[in-house]
Structures are given as C-alpha cells and as structure tokens.
Design a protein around this motif. Structure first.
Motif, PDB file in Angstrom:
ATOM      1  N   GLU A   1      48.780  38.276  40.957  1.00  0.00           N
ATOM      2  CA  GLU A   1      48.172  37.915  42.234  1.00  0.00           C
ATOM      3  C   GLU A   1      46.915  38.733  42.514  1.00  0.00           C
ATOM      4  O   GLU A   1      45.873  38.187  42.899  1.00  0.00           O
ATOM      5  N   ILE A   2      46.999  40.040  42.321  1.00  0.00           N
ATOM      6  CA  ILE A   2      45.847  40.873  42.650  1.00  0.00           C
ATOM      7  C   ILE A   2      44.721  40.658  41.636  1.00  0.00           C
ATOM      8  O   ILE A   2      43.541  40.807  41.953  1.00  0.00           O
ATOM      9  N   TYR A   3      45.081  40.265  40.411  1.00  0.00           N
ATOM     10  CA  TYR A   3      44.064  39.940  39.404  1.00  0.00           C
ATOM     11  C   TYR A   3      43.210  38.758  39.868  1.00  0.00           C
ATOM     12  O   TYR A   3      41.984  38.745  39.664  1.00  0.00           O
ATOM     13  N   GLN A   4      43.837  37.771  40.477  1.00  0.00           N
ATOM     14  CA  GLN A   4      43.083  36.603  40.936  1.00  0.00           C
ATOM     15  C   GLN A   4      42.120  36.965  42.062  1.00  0.00           C
ATOM     16  O   GLN A   4      41.073  36.343  42.213  1.00  0.00           O
ATOM     17  N   ASP A   5      42.458  37.989  42.849  1.00  0.00           N
ATOM     18  CA  ASP A   5      41.576  38.416  43.931  1.00  0.00           C
ATOM     19  C   ASP A   5      40.462  39.346  43.458  1.00  0.00           C
ATOM     20  O   ASP A   5      39.372  39.365  44.038  1.00  0.00           O
ATOM     21  N   PHE A   6      40.762  40.117  42.397  1.00  0.00           N
ATOM     22  CA  PHE A   6      39.793  41.109  41.923  1.00  0.00           C
ATOM     23  C   PHE A   6      39.675  41.047  40.398  1.00  0.00           C
ATOM     24  O   PHE A   6      40.116  41.952  39.683  1.00  0.00           O
ATOM     25  N   PRO A   7      39.090  39.989  39.872  1.00  0.00           N
ATOM     26  CA  PRO A   7      39.049  39.768  38.421  1.00  0.00           C
ATOM     27  C   PRO A   7      38.194  40.767  37.651  1.00  0.00           C
ATOM     28  O   PRO A   7      38.267  40.802  36.410  1.00  0.00           O
ATOM     29  N   ARG A   8      37.385  41.579  38.326  1.00  0.00           N
ATOM     30  CA  ARG A   8      36.571  42.566  37.615  1.00  0.00           C
ATOM     31  C   ARG A   8      37.363  43.811  37.226  1.00  0.00           C
ATOM     32  O   ARG A   8      36.900  44.612  36.401  1.00  0.00           O
TER      33      ARG A   8
END
Length: 334
Positions: free
Chosen positions: A122-129
């Motif tokens: 989930e957090i990867y989708q919000d902060f892909p960098r």
C-alpha cells in the motif's frame, strides 16, 4: 486438570446489549487490498485447497520466536483485514510522524514483521520513489508474492530477536506492527535497540501495537479467558500488557528522542459494522490459537471453541473495546 470452562456460563453481562439503532459505522473497502489478493491467487495455486481444508493449519518453525499464530493463507487474510481496521483507526494513514515530503523524495523504508506485505504494497503505491524492504521470520510462504508487489520492494528472511540482516544506519523510516505476541517482555529493550541500530541518524521509528484482550466489564467468561490467555503466553515470556508501557520503553533508549504516543480504541461486537468487523477479527485470531491452547491447557478443540464463543458474546454485551497504540520517535543525530 480441570476444564477451563468451569463456571464461565453467565446468565448475562452487567451491561445490556446496545440498541440496534446504534451508529452504523461503515468499514472501508480497500480496492488496493482486493487487488493484492487477486494477484496473490494467481501465484498461489494452493490457496483454494487450503481454504477448503479449514482444519489444516501450518505454523512458523522459528525456534527463536514465541509466536504461536498460523503461517498460512487463512491467517494472511485475517492479518490483511486487521491491517485495514488499524489503518482506519489511525485516520486512514499508513505512515506517521515522518514528513510526507521526505517519503515523496524517495528514502529507504523497512517493515519489520512484514507478514503478507500488505503495508508495504500500500505505501509503495503512494510513494513509488522509495526503496522498500520487508523482513519476517517466514521463509517461503509469501516470497512469491513479494517478488510481484513492486520493483522497489524486497523481502529478506530474518528475526529481529536475533538481529536484523542489515547494516547500521541504513533506513530513514522503520515500521513495525503487530508483534506484541511474538516478542518476549524481557526482549523489548533489545528489539527497540535493534530497530534503532538500523535507522539512520535522524531517522523515524514507528511502532503500532494493540492489546489482543479487549477491556470489558468483569464476567466469568471474560475473566477466565483473560487469565488463561495470560498464563499461556507468559509461559512463553510474552506479556500483552507491555503495550501500555511501550512508550516508556522507547523513551528509555538513549539513542531515541522526540517520542510521541497516539492511542485509538475500537468497539468489539457493538456500535455497528466496525464493531462486528473487530469481533470477527478476534474470533479468527483466537481460532488460530486453537492448537497452542489445546496443548497448553490440555483441553479439547470443542472446549476452546465454546469458551471463545462465550467470551466474544460477553465482549459484545459488555460494550468492550480494544486499545491500539502508535509510538513514534527519532534517532538522535550522532
């Protein structure tokens, strides 16, 4: 040994059931979580077979861990639902204290006890960098899933109780959630020190824990169940009540500062759909304890199931609630 079911059958709790007109809170339906399970089903052909055999449960085999809950798809589904409930309790946020701008810029993030990888996905989708790392005692159950969650998500097998497999001063943000039943009370200072070790100077620590035994008005079933649960886990060194002292344990670490505590509560079996969702979560959690409970207490599975049903009813009748805690801190700049 006498049965733990002695005298627990109460005629009713001291509180009446709340009106059916109680506020009907709604439980958030997370599309991203549904998508992650769709992807999971594509790469785990044994899922349906496992779900069709509810009596067949698999467990962690790490001899260094007191963790007693299953390591299978059914437990993974429960953990994902619990994650959604906890996230909802904290205003829908997966992160805390660390500035959003820092995550937007791209930093190193570690999830300790990552389980199914739901928080990471989930957090990867919000902060892909960001570069994301997950570590868990499981050796293979979710490895295939992690390889497909995202290019910037990596999984490593490890146990925080024996040391994390990372260099010191590696991560800008370390998150740990739901390990209260997997860490002996005496080891919490060691765990906090290890989490701090892998943080960069100035990095952010985020601990999220809940008390799996809700606060409820005294009843024979609730009191007896609570005593049994404490006895079982204390025999393995685990004390659920450490969550109420976790802030102090973090503050005691001289390498951490700026400690903050955020507390949330959730109803169990009352106050509409949200309460029913939390009750269902506890039912599945306690059900996962069945082999451990039967062995530790020398009772039958029917006796354990009967006790669980009774205590869950008392949770509902007694307007009980569970406590959740989020303790955040920063590593000192030296």
């Amino acid at each position: 040994m006498s049965s733990p079911l002695r005298n627990f059958r109460a005629t009713g709790s001291i509180f009446g059931r709340r009106s059916a007109q109680s506020n009907e809170n709604t439980v958030e339906v997370d599309k991203r979580a549904a998508e992650s399970w769709t992807a999971l089903a594509q790469y785990r052909p044994s899922i349906e077979a496992q779900l069709q055999r509810p009596g067949l449960r698999t467990f962690h085999g790490d001899r260094h861990s007191p963790y007693v809950f299953p390591d299978d798809v059914k437990e993974g589904m429960r953990l994902n639902k619990e994650h959604q409930l906890i996230r909802q309790a904290f205003n829908g946020f997966n992160f805390w204290s660390i500035p959003r701008t820092l995550l937007d810029s791209g930093v190193n993030v570690l999830d300790v006890g990552c389980g199914t990888g739901i928080w990471l996905s989930e957090i990867y989708q919000d902060f892909p960098r960001c570069q994301f790392y997950g570590v868990d005692i499981t050796t293979s159950s979710w490895a295939d899933v992690f390889r497909r969650l995202g290019a910037n998500i990596r999984f490593t097998q490890g146990n925080v109780l024996v040391g994390l497999p990372f260099e010191s001063n590696t991560f800008d943000y370390v998150h740990q959630q739901g390990l209260i039943s997997g860490i002996p009370e005496s080891k919490w200072p060691v765990v906090i020190a290890e989490l701090t070790r892998v943080l960069k100077p100035g990095g952010y620590l985020d601990l999220v824990e809940m008390d799996p035994l809700p606060l409820v008005a005294p009843t024979p079933a609730a009191d007896h169940f609570g005593n049994l649960a404490h006895q079982m886990f204390l025999a393995r060194g685990v004390n659920f009540r450490v969550v109420y002292n976790l802030q102090q344990l973090v503050e005691n670490d001289r390498n951490l500062s700026h400690t903050t505590l955020v507390r949330r509560t959730a109803p169990i079996g009352w106050d509409g759909k949200i309460g029913e969702a939390w009750k269902a979560n506890l039912k599945d959690m306690y059900g996962g304890m069945l082999p451990f409970a039967c062995q530790a207490l020398r009772i039958t599975s029917d006796e354990w199931s009967e006790l669980v049903e009774a205590v869950l009813q008392d949770y509902s009748d007694g307007s009980s609630f569970t406590n959740m805690f989020r303790i955040c801190a920063r590593k000192s700049n030296y």
